[in-house]
Enzyme design. Structure first.
Site, PDB file in Angstrom:
ATOM      1  N   ASP A   1      11.588  63.326  57.998  1.00  0.00           N
ATOM      2  CA  ASP A   1      10.950  64.278  57.094  1.00  0.00           C
ATOM      3  C   ASP A   1      11.975  64.591  55.999  1.00  0.00           C
ATOM      4  OD1 ASP A   1       9.280  66.082  55.854  1.00  0.00           O
ATOM      5  OD2 ASP A   1       8.661  67.078  57.703  1.00  0.00           O
TER       6      ASP A   1
HETATM    7  O1  KHP Z   1      11.590  69.347  48.511  1.00  0.00           O
HETATM    8  N1  KHP Z   1      10.368  69.227  48.481  1.00  0.00           N
HETATM    9  O2  KHP Z   1       9.772  69.182  47.395  1.00  0.00           O
HETATM   10  C1  KHP Z   1       9.660  69.116  49.676  1.00  0.00           C
HETATM   11  C2  KHP Z   1       8.282  69.057  49.652  1.00  0.00           C
HETATM   12  C3  KHP Z   1       7.565  68.955  50.847  1.00  0.00           C
HETATM   13  C4  KHP Z   1       8.245  68.909  52.012  1.00  0.00           C
HETATM   14  O3  KHP Z   1       7.527  68.847  53.184  1.00  0.00           O
HETATM   15  C5  KHP Z   1       7.600  67.771  53.973  1.00  0.00           C
HETATM   16  O4  KHP Z   1       7.288  66.596  53.250  1.00  0.00           O
HETATM   17  C6  KHP Z   1       6.199  65.933  53.835  1.00  0.00           C
HETATM   18  C7  KHP Z   1       6.470  64.487  53.739  1.00  0.00           C
HETATM   19  O5  KHP Z   1       5.389  63.750  54.142  1.00  0.00           O
HETATM   20  C8  KHP Z   1       6.124  66.473  55.237  1.00  0.00           C
HETATM   21  O6  KHP Z   1       4.849  66.418  55.813  1.00  0.00           O
HETATM   22  C9  KHP Z   1       6.557  67.865  55.049  1.00  0.00           C
HETATM   23  O7  KHP Z   1       7.005  68.451  56.233  1.00  0.00           O
HETATM   24  C10 KHP Z   1       9.591  68.967  52.033  1.00  0.00           C
HETATM   25  C11 KHP Z   1      10.312  69.076  50.869  1.00  0.00           C
END
Ligand code: KHP
Length: 800
Positions: free
Chosen positions: A289
Site C-alpha cells: 500500500d
Molecule cells: O498519498 N496519497 O495521495 C495517498 C492516497 C491514497 C492512499 O490510500 C491507499 O492507496 C490505495 C492504493 O490502492 C489504497 O487502497 C489505500 O489504502 C494513500 C496515499
C-alpha cells in the site's frame, strides 16, 4: 504468394506497432529492444521478462522499484505507472488521466461495491467487471491508463464504523469470496488467458479494516487475530483471489498482523500466499500500500533503519513499493549487503512478466488494441450501471404504499441532502461519470411537479427560518420523499464513523415530515444507520436503502419506488442498533461473543444481540415460497434426517484442494406466490452443531439470484455446497470436516430446511501453515480482549 502477403502484413503490423510505441508502448519493431527476447512473442513470458531485466544495469534496476517506474530510456523501455484504480469503474488515480473534454473525458461509473454486493448476483458482477476492463483497455490504448489496477478492496466489512466499508461487498467471507471470483474473472478475462484484459490487485492483505479509531491509525495498527478467526474470517476472500481466481497482483496493507507489518512478513507473503495458496506463478506480484514500506520503519518501528525496512519488505515478497521508499533506500540497503541482487531481479521479473502477459510488448497482436472511446459507456454499459443499482437497492420497510404510481398531476416534496446528489452517488475511488442522474433528476422525469429542498443532512435547527421551504413543500405535496443518510464526509479513507445512528437533525426533520400524514418514503443512502426510529414510526410508509448507487442512481431509486423495477436486494451487512459500537472496540478483531471482554460478537454469524435488520434482509413487492428439492422439514432439527459418512464423501473427492470438493447441489424451487414479477435472491445458510464450540448462529454457504420470476411462476435455483462450506476451522487454523448435525436453510426467515448428519471420523481438509514463532506476548491477548484460558492455550502450543 502467401509469404509475400505475410511479409506485407508484418511490415504493416510493424509500422502500426511502431506508432503504438509513440503512444507509450515499447517499440519491439524498431527500438533498441527489438533483438531482446522480451520482444519475441513466441518465447515464454518468464524468459522474456528475465531477458529484459538482465539488460538492466544495477542502477536501472533500483530505479524501477517504485509505483512510478521511469523505465530505461537507453533500452527504449518507456516509463510505467503501476498505480491505477478502478473500484467501480475506471477511476481518477496517478496512472489514469481523464481528458478535459471529448474522448476519454469520462468512464462508466457503477455503484460502490457495497450496493453491488447487495445484488447477490455473481453474473452481474462478472458483467460489470468485463465492462470495466474493456474501458480500461480503451483508456490504455490511448495512453490514458496503465494495464494493472489496484482493485478490489476485499477486506471483510467486520465493523459498521469502518470508513471504507463502502468499498467492499459486505461482511460475509463466503459472499466476498464468491463475489471476488466473479469480479476477477471479468477484470482479467478468465482464469489464465493468453492475454489478460487487465491485472487486478486484491487488497489490503490482510486484516486492514480500521482507519482511525481511539488513537489507533491504519499506519501503525497491529491487528491481533488468532488463527481460527484469521482463517475463518479474514483470509477467505484473499484465498479466493490467489488460489481460486489467479489474480495478477496483491497489495499488502498498512497494518501489522500479530506483530509483523504485513509488507515485511515472509510468512504471510511467502508461506501463506505463494506456497500454501499455490500463487507460485512468477508473473504475479505484490505491491505495498502507498508508503506502507516506509511505515514498517515508522510508525511500526519494526526495523532499526530505513534500509533494513526496505530490504526486509523486498525479501519478504513485496515486489513493488507504492511510493519512492525503495528507490530512495534500496541503493544503500544493497551497499550494506542487506539483500541479494537475485531478490531484486525476482521482483522485477514478476512485474515485467506481468506486463508481458498483458501484451505490453506485443503491439497489435493483442486482441484489445482496437478498443477505442466508442467502447466506453456504451448503451450496454449504461444499462448495466442502471441494473447494478436496481439489483442492489434494498427495501427495508413497506406498509403497502410502494410501489407508488406517480402521475403528472402529482406533487412531490423531495427533501434531504441526497435529494439532488450527484458525485455523492459515486462514493469514493471514482472517475468522471458521463452523467450523474440524481434523485431530483429522476423525480422530474416522472412528469410530476417536484419541490426540491436539498437541506444539509448534518447539523442545524430545523425550526429556524432557513428551513421554511421544507415545511411549505411538505404542505403542498401529495408525496414526501426524504433522501438522506451518510456519505463520505463521515465515512471515508482515513476516517471511521464515530456513530451509526441518524443525526438528530435528520431524525427531527423526518419526524416532522411524517406528521403531515402523507405517503412518505425515506431513502437511506450511504452505509447502514440504525433506522429504528424510522421503522417504528407508523407515519413513515417505506424505507429503501440505496447505498452509493453510481451514475444512474436516482433513476434506479425511482424505478424501484414506482415499481418499474421490483426490489430484490438483500443487506450485505448487519444493521446494528446504535449502541453496538459502545459494546466492542474497533480494535477487537475477534468474531465470537466474549463474556470477559463483553463483546456481543461480530457479524450475523456471531452477534448475539437483536439486529435492527439482519444480514440478508430485504423485502419484495410480492411473496415467494422456496422448497428444497423434495425434502422439506418445517424446521431445523426436525425429521428427514439424511446421514452421510465422511469417509464416503472423502472417497469421492478428487480435487487438489479438498475444500473444493462437492457435497451436493441443492435444487430449490422458488415460486412467486404474489402478483408482481420479481427477482429473488436464494440464500442458503448452514446451521447446526458440528465442529468446535461455540457454533455460529448460521453461515452463508451458497446463493443464487433468480431473475424476473413472473407472478404465479416458478424457477429453480441450484445451490452448490462444497465440503469446504460444511467444514469449520479449529483453534490452529486447520479446516476440518466434522461429524455432527447440519441444517441448510433457505432465506433469512427460513422458507424451507433440510437436515442432515455427517458420521465417522473428522477429516482435515486444509492444514494451515503456522507462523514460525509466537509473535507477541500473552498479555497482548488480554489487551485485545481474549480470555486467559485461550491465551494460555495458544501460547502453550507455541503458535497463534
Ligand atoms: O498519498 N496519497 O495521495 C495517498 C492516497 C491514497 C492512499 O490510500 C491507499 O492507496 C490505495 C492504493 O490502492 C489504497 O487502497 C489505500 O489504502 C494513500 C496515499
Amino acid at each position: 504468394m502467401s509469404t509475400i502477403i505475410g511479409a506485407a502484413i508484418l511490415v504493416l503490423a510493424g509500422q502500426a506497432a511502431s506508432q503504438l510505441a509513440g503512444r507509450g508502448f515499447p517499440d519491439c519493431i524498431n527500438g533498441p529492444l527489438k533483438n531482446n527476447t522480451v520482444c519475441d512473442l513466441s518465447a515464454d513470458p518468464l524468459d522474456r521478462a528475465t531477458a529484459l531485466i538482465n539488460a538492466f544495469t544495477l542502477e536501472e534496476k533500483l530505479n524501477n522499484t517504485g509505483s512510478t517506474s521511469p523505465g530505461v530510456p537507453r533500452l527504449g523501455l518507456p516509463p510505467y505507472e503501476w498505480w491505477q484504480e478502478a473500484l467501480h469503474g475506471v477511476a481518477s488515480s496517478p496512472g489514469v488521466n481523464f481528458s478535459d473534454s471529448g474522448d476519454f473525458s469520462y468512464a462508466t461509473s457503477f455503484p460502490e461495491p457495497i450496493l453491488m454486493g447487495a445484488a447477490f448476483d455473481d453474473d452481474l458482477i462478472n458483467a460489470v467487471a468485463t465492462v470495466v476492463s474493456t474501458e480500461a483497455r480503451a483508456f490504455n490504448n490511448y495512453q490514458r491508463a496503465g494495464l494493472d489496477f489496484w482493485t478490489p478492496n476485499i477486506n471483510p466489512y467486520k465493523d459498521p464504523r469502518w470508513g471504507r466499508g463502502l468499498e467492499t461487498p459486505g461482511e460475509d467471507p463466503y459472499h466476498l469470496s464468491s463475489y471476488v471470483h466473479a469480479l476477477i474473472d471479468g477484470l482479467q478475462g478468465g482464469y489464465d488467458p493468453k492475454y489478460k484484459r487487465i491485472v487486478a490487485t486484491c487488497k489490503h492483505f490482510v486484516a486492514y479494516d480500521m482507519e482511525s479509531w481511539n488513537g489507533n491509525f491504519r499506519y501503525q495498527w497491529d491487528a491481533h487475530i488468532n488463527s481460527q478467526d484469521l482463517v475463518e474470517y479474514y483470509m477467505p476472500p484473499f484465498q479466493s483471489c490467489a488460489r481460486d481466481s489467479n489474480v495478477g497482483a496483491f497489495m499488502c496493507s498498512y497494518n501489522a498482523l500479530n506483530g509483523v507489518p504485513t509488507c515485511a512478513d515472509p510468512w504471510l507473503l511467502g508461506d501463506v500466499l505463494r506456497e500454501h495458496w499455490g500463487w507460485t506463478d512468477e508473473q504475479q506480484w505484490v505491491t505495498s500500500d502507498c508508503d506502507a514500506v516506509q511505515n514498517i520503519f515508522l510508525p511500526h518501528g519494526y526495523n532499526e533503519t530505513r534500509e533494513e525496512a526496505a530490504a526486509q519488505a523486498l525479501i519478504a515478497g513485496t515486489d513493488v513499493n507504492c511510493g519512492t521508499y525503495y528507490q530512495n533506500h534500496l541503493p544503500a540497503a544493497y551497499e550494506q549487503g542487506l539483500f541479494d541482487i537475485s531478490v531484486l531481479d525476482q521482483a522485477l521479473v514478476r512485474q515485467y512478466s506481468s506486463l508481458v502477459r498483458l501484451g505490453y510488448f506485443d503491439g497489435l497482436a493483442v486482441p484489445y488494441r482496437n478498443l477505442t472511446f466508442a467502447d466506453v459507456n456504451t448503451p450496454h454499459a449504461q444499462q448495466l450501471a442502471h441494473q447494478a443499482a436496481v439489483e442492489g437497492i434494498t427495501l427495508l420497510k413497506n406498509d403497502g404504499t410502494l410501489p407508488m404510481q406517480i402521475t403528472s398531476n402529482m406533487t412531490i416534496a423531495l427533501i434531504g441532502d441526497w435529494a439532488n446528489a450527484t458525485t455523492q452517488m459515486q462514493g469514493n475511488y471514482f472517475g468522471i461519470a458521463p452523467y450523474l442522474h440524481s434523485p431530483y433528476y429522476a423525480a422530474t422525469q416522472t412528469g410530476a411537479t417536484v419541490y426540491l429542498a436539498g437541506v444539509p443532512g448534518g447539523q442545524g435547527d430545523p425550526t429556524t427560518n432557513s428551513w421554511l421551504p421544507v415545511w411549505d413543500y411538505a404542505e403542498k405535496a401529495d408525496v414526501i420523499i426524504y433522501v438522506g443518510g451518510v456519505d463520505i464526509s463521515v465515512e471515508s479513507e482515513g476516517m471511521d464513523r464515530v456513530n451509526i445512528d441518524w443525526t438528530g437533525t435528520q431524525l427531527d426533520i423526518i419526524g416532522q415530515l411524517a406528521m403531515y400524514g402523507k405517503p412518505m418514503v425515506v431513502m437511506q443512502m450511504g452505509n447502514q444507520l440504525d433506522s429504528t426510529p424510522i421503522v417504528s414510526n407508523a407515519n413513515i410508509s417505506a424505507l429503501i436503502w440505496g447505498g452509493y448507487p453510481g451514475q444512474d442512481g436516482g433513476v434506479a431509486l425511482f424505478d424501484i419506488l414506482q415499481g418499474i423495477a421490483a426490489p430484490a436486494g438483500r443487506l450485505p451487512v448487519t444493521q446494528y442498533p446504535a449502541d453496538y459500537i459502545t459494546q466492542i472496540p474497533m480494535t477487537d478483531m475477534s468474531l465470537r461473543p466474549n463474556a470477559t471482554s463483553g463483546s456481543p460478537g461480530r457479524t450475523y454469524q456471531w452477534y448475539t444481540g437483536d439486529a435492527v435488520f439482519e444480514y440478508g434482509y430485504g423485502l419484495h413487492y410480492t411473496n415467494f415460497s422456496a422448497e428444497i428439492g423434495g425434502s422439506s422439514p418445517s424446521s431445523y432439527g426436525s425429521s428427514s434426517n439424511t446421514s452421510y459418512s465422511i469417509s464416503d464423501l472423502m472417497s469421492g473427492c478428487k480435487e487438489k484442494y479438498l475444500d473444493r470438493c462437492a457435497f451436493q447441489t441443492f435444487s430449490v424451487d422458488v415460486k412467486n406466490t404474489g402478483s408482481v414479477a420479481s427477482d429473488y435472491v436464494t440464500l442458503g445458510f448452514l446451521a447446526g452443531q458440528h465442529g468446535p464450540s461455540p457454533y455460529p448462529i448460521k453461515r452463508l454457504v451458497a446463493y443464487q439470484r433468480l431473475h424476473n420470476i413472473a407472478a404465479g411462476q416458478q424457477q429453480q435455483a441450484a445451490l452448490n455446497v462444497t465440503l469446504g462450506s460444511l467444514a469449520r476451522v479449529d483453534d490452529y487454523g486447520n479446516t476440518v470436516l466434522y461429524p455432527g448435525d447440519y441444517a441448510l436453510m433457505i432465506d433469512t426467515q427460513p422458507l424451507s430446511f433440510v437436515n442432515f448428519t455427517l458420521t465417522g471420523d473428522e477429516v482435515m481438509l486444509d492444514k494451515w501453515p503456522q507462523p514460525p514463532t509466537p509473535r507477541f506476548q500473552e498479555t497482548d491477548y488480554f489487551v485485545g480482549g481474549y480470555g486467559s484460558t485461550y491465551g494460555e492455550k495458544l501460547l502453550i502450543n507455541g503458535t497463534i
